[in-house]
Write a protein that holds these residues in place. Structure first.
Motif, short mmCIF file in Angstrom:
data_model
loop_
_atom_site.label_atom_id
_atom_site.label_comp_id
_atom_site.label_asym_id
_atom_site.label_seq_id
_atom_site.Cartn_x
_atom_site.Cartn_y
_atom_site.Cartn_z
N LEU A 128 36.19 -58.19 77.01
CA LEU A 128 35.34 -59.52 76.93
C LEU A 128 34.53 -59.60 77.88
O LEU A 128 34.62 -59.00 79.17
CB LEU A 128 36.13 -60.68 76.69
N LYS A 129 33.29 -60.29 77.88
CA LYS A 129 32.38 -60.38 78.91
C LYS A 129 32.10 -61.85 78.94
O LYS A 129 31.83 -62.61 77.80
CB LYS A 129 30.80 -59.77 78.86
N PHE A 130 31.99 -62.61 79.96
CA PHE A 130 31.86 -63.92 80.12
C PHE A 130 30.52 -64.32 80.95
O PHE A 130 30.19 -63.51 81.90
CB PHE A 130 32.82 -64.60 81.01
N HIS A 131 29.67 -64.96 80.27
CA HIS A 131 28.27 -65.10 80.85
C HIS A 131 28.05 -66.59 81.61
O HIS A 131 28.69 -67.49 81.33
CB HIS A 131 27.30 -65.01 79.78
N ASP A 132 26.79 -66.55 82.20
CA ASP A 132 26.66 -67.72 82.93
C ASP A 132 26.48 -68.99 82.02
O ASP A 132 25.84 -69.00 80.79
CB ASP A 132 25.11 -67.77 83.45
N GLU A 133 26.94 -70.30 82.59
CA GLU A 133 26.98 -71.38 81.75
C GLU A 133 25.69 -72.06 81.26
O GLU A 133 25.27 -72.37 80.08
CB GLU A 133 27.91 -72.34 82.19
N ILE A 134 24.76 -72.00 82.17
CA ILE A 134 23.81 -72.67 82.15
C ILE A 134 22.66 -71.75 81.19
O ILE A 134 22.19 -72.20 80.19
CB ILE A 134 22.90 -72.90 83.40
N GLU A 135 22.58 -70.60 81.46
CA GLU A 135 21.85 -69.45 80.52
C GLU A 135 22.28 -69.56 79.07
O GLU A 135 21.46 -69.59 78.16
CB GLU A 135 21.68 -68.03 81.00
N THR A 136 23.45 -69.63 79.02
CA THR A 136 23.88 -69.39 77.51
C THR A 136 23.72 -70.80 76.85
O THR A 136 23.49 -70.82 75.83
CB THR A 136 25.73 -69.34 77.48
N VAL A 137 24.07 -72.08 77.55
CA VAL A 137 23.61 -73.36 76.78
C VAL A 137 22.34 -73.30 76.55
O VAL A 137 21.81 -73.93 75.47
CB VAL A 137 24.30 -74.26 77.77
N ASP A 138 21.48 -73.03 77.51
CA ASP A 138 19.90 -73.17 77.26
C ASP A 138 19.65 -72.35 76.10
O ASP A 138 18.74 -72.73 75.34
CB ASP A 138 19.04 -72.53 78.64
N LYS A 139 20.04 -71.13 75.78
CA LYS A 139 19.66 -70.25 74.78
C LYS A 139 19.96 -70.76 73.53
O LYS A 139 19.19 -70.87 72.49
CB LYS A 139 20.76 -68.99 75.02
N TYR A 140 21.19 -71.44 73.44
CA TYR A 140 21.50 -72.04 72.04
C TYR A 140 21.09 -73.33 71.87
O TYR A 140 20.84 -73.83 70.50
CB TYR A 140 22.99 -71.83 71.76
N ALA A 141 20.80 -74.02 72.83
CA ALA A 141 20.12 -75.27 72.57
C ALA A 141 18.59 -75.36 72.05
O ALA A 141 18.22 -75.90 71.16
CB ALA A 141 19.98 -75.87 74.05
N LYS A 142 17.96 -73.76 72.46
CA LYS A 142 16.96 -73.81 71.79
C LYS A 142 16.78 -73.26 70.38
O LYS A 142 15.89 -73.70 69.50
CB LYS A 142 16.06 -72.53 72.40
#
Length: 601
Positions: free
Chosen positions: A236-250
């Protein structure tokens, strides 16, 4: 895949919502924001503005029964400025609290911010947390993010908790009954498969009710691999919280979902430990510190509120988003002791939340209210299955031995566990000279007061399991004195500098930490002694520790560099055997003094 059962609770709530709509549209309309008109209120027979109730909690950790001792208490700030301890928690009371809170709120959604399972007491942990998932289904949880403990048994077991099916090793626990899995979605937006690059579970979910839509994005802390065994996060890979939330918010925004809540399993530390502390009260300053502050400040303004967890703290704070606009950030303590009630005012015209109208408060899950009968029945069913194992005595104590409930970084119970692991290590290899235990692995207290049919001071297997539920092994490794010192420095430096993780040492190991200094310099190296003698950097020491620490967990990379490893037996058995061998009703174990680590502030 088993067929999911119907959700009668949800059907009843929907029926009540429909009845309320027919009775009066006015009953569903929020207090209008300033400047709203009667035309706004009556548009298309529905109010333009609609209050949505968001109930939330986090870090339940399988605590179906009320947590024992101080682990089952919260403090409440009183009018005179003092704090009062209140007994709280237990799923019978959490269900009652949530069901009472929902009354009169036909637009109500319930969400969680991870760690619902893992590190659980015996009643849930013995059955791989199936009882907790069943309980969450019955109390009508709508959605949750994953937390780091959802990965304790790996991605395949997490998928089983979501989708159902019997455990691959333990099988089905009851004849004629197959585990059906979670009726609510687990969201894991920032956890991807290394091979496919895709999220291992749904990244987001949209709640809908009569034209009202609220999107939920769920993430766990990016540093999950640092606090979970290597096997748990393999592949598994765990990604940056801010970048991920911003991606799916868009993505949600493009779908027309303008109202968005982020469920983030990462948190902070409020300036006060009282569950009803107001972060935004005059004179409170910033009110909160820790990783969630920077995350909240960085996440896109498209997100309207953050439900957080991981630190087991209770707070309701506003933290400015990147545009400088205040945004609600909440956390509800842990173990089901507190829930958060947030009002989100939805604008049907813009499909967004009116941020200036968002209100939130934490509420204690008091044990003075009636128990939820269905939860009592659920606990009784699983308790009957667990009883033959759970009630077996393993030792005796003379007084409460505090672990999770300790007010100091060095915990008496942590020291006792380290002593048990040292004794076990010596039984495997007489050259074993010290043991180290991670404080996060101590999940409860040992309480002296009688519980059920046991006598005062009796420690049952159930109680010991609640303390050490992770099924780690006790491992032995060779470390140089320099590596031992480096590990002690890592308690207060690197990834642990902002939030120190003080190791629990076995008897004979002593040292001093000076918190007035910074980083590794906080450890006063010349104070590190074993049985009164200074640690020799060039010498080799045989060290006992659990498999989590031996793998470099909690940021202790130096412990992961050990040589000549020997994998021993189960850490819980080692602890139980130590209690049995070193205590009796006539001569119970006294709480350790917790005087091995000196901390200068």
């Amino acid at each position: 895949m088993p067929v999911k059962r119907n959700r009668p609770g949800r059907r009843i709530r929907a029926a009540l919502a429909a009845t309320a709509t027919l009775a009066t549209a006015g009953a569903l309309v929020a207090a209008l924001p300033a400047g709203a008109t009667q035309q706004d209120r009556d548009r298309h027979g529905q109010g333009r503005y609609q209050d949505v109730q968001l109930l939330s909690f986090n870090d339940f950790h399988g605590n179906l029964e009320p947590p024992a001792g101080s682990s089952g208490q919260v403090t409440e700030k009183q009018a005179d400025g003092t704090s009062k301890a209140i007994d709280a928690g237990g799923v019978e009371y959490l269900a009652s609290s949530l069901r009472t809170a929902r009354q009169g709120h036909p637009y109500s959604v319930t969400a969680a911010a991870g760690d619902l399972v893992g590190g659980s007491p015996l009643l849930s942990g013995l059955f791989h947390d199936e009882p907790t998932v069943e309980a969450m289904n019955q109390l009508d949880l709508d959605v949750t993010s994953v937390g780091n403990h959802e990965f304790d048994e790996g991605a395949k077991e997490l998928a089983r908790l979501q989708n159902g099916g019997c455990h691959p090793d333990a099988g089905c626990y009851e004849d004629g009954r197959t585990f059906e899995g979670a009726d609510y979605p687990y969201l894991a937006a920032n956890v991807t498969d290394e091979k496919t690059g895709k999220p291992i579970l749904k990244p987001y979910w949209v709640w809908k009710n009569k034209g009202v839509k609220v999107g939920f994005i769920g993430v766990t802390l990016e540093g999950t691999p640092n606090v979970v065994t290597a096997d748990g996060v393999k592949g598994l890979k765990f990604h940056d919280e801010i970048e991920t939330v911003d991606k799916y918010a868009k993505i949600l925004d493009k779908q027309g979902v303008k109202s968005i809540v982020a469920l983030i399993h990462e948190g902070g530390a409020p300036a006060s430990g009282d569950y009803n502390y107001d972060c935004d009260s005059p004179g409170a300053g910033d009110g909160i510190s820790g990783p969630i502050v920077d995350i909240a400040k960085g996440i896109t303004p498209k997100v309207d509120a953050l439900v957080t967890g991981h630190t087991h703290q209770a707070y309701v704070c506003t933290i400015p988003d990147p545009s400088g606009k205040p945004r609600m950030v909440t956390s509800a303590s842990s173990f089901g002791k507190v829930y958060t009630d947030t009002t989100l005012t939805y604008d049907r015209r813009t499909r967004d939340i009116v941020r200036t109208s968002v209100k939130s408060a934490n509420h204690v899950v008091a044990r003075t209210q009636p128990k939820a009968a269905d939860m009592t029945s659920l606990i009784g069913r699983w308790d009957k299955l667990a009883a033959p194992v759970a009630n077996r005595p393993v030792g005796h104590i003379s007084a409460d031995i505090l672990g999770r409930g300790a007010k100091t970084p060095e915990e008496p119970l942590g020291d006792l566990i380290a002593d048990a692991q040292l004794a076990y290590g010596k039984s495997l290899d007489p050259k074993t000279s010290l043991a180290l235990m991670n404080a996060g692995g101590v999940r409860s207290d040992l309480v002296h007061k009688a519980s059920g049919s046991e006598g005062d001071g009796v420690v049952t297997y159930r109680e010991a399991f609640a303390v050490q539920p992770f099924s780690n092994t006790v491992n032995l490794v060779d470390l140089t004195g320099a590596q031992v010192v480096e590990a002690l420095q890592q308690q207060v430096s690197g990834s642990n500098e902002a939030s120190p993780r003080v190791l629990q040492p076995s008897s004979g190991l002593t040292y001093t930490i000076d918190m007035k200094k910074t980083g590794a310099a906080r450890l006063l190296v010349d104070t590190v002694k074993l049985n009164g003698a200074a640690i020799d950097p060039a010498a080799t020491y045989r060290v006992a520790m659990n498999s989590f620490l031996a793998g470099g967990g909690d940021g202790f990379t130096a412990l992961g560099q050990g040589k000549n490893p020997l994998v021993g037996g189960d850490d819980l058995k080692a602890f139980g055997d130590y209690l049995t061998a070193n205590s009796s009703a006539q001569k119970p174990i006294d709480p350790p003094k917790a005087d091995r680590v000196t901390i200068l502030k």
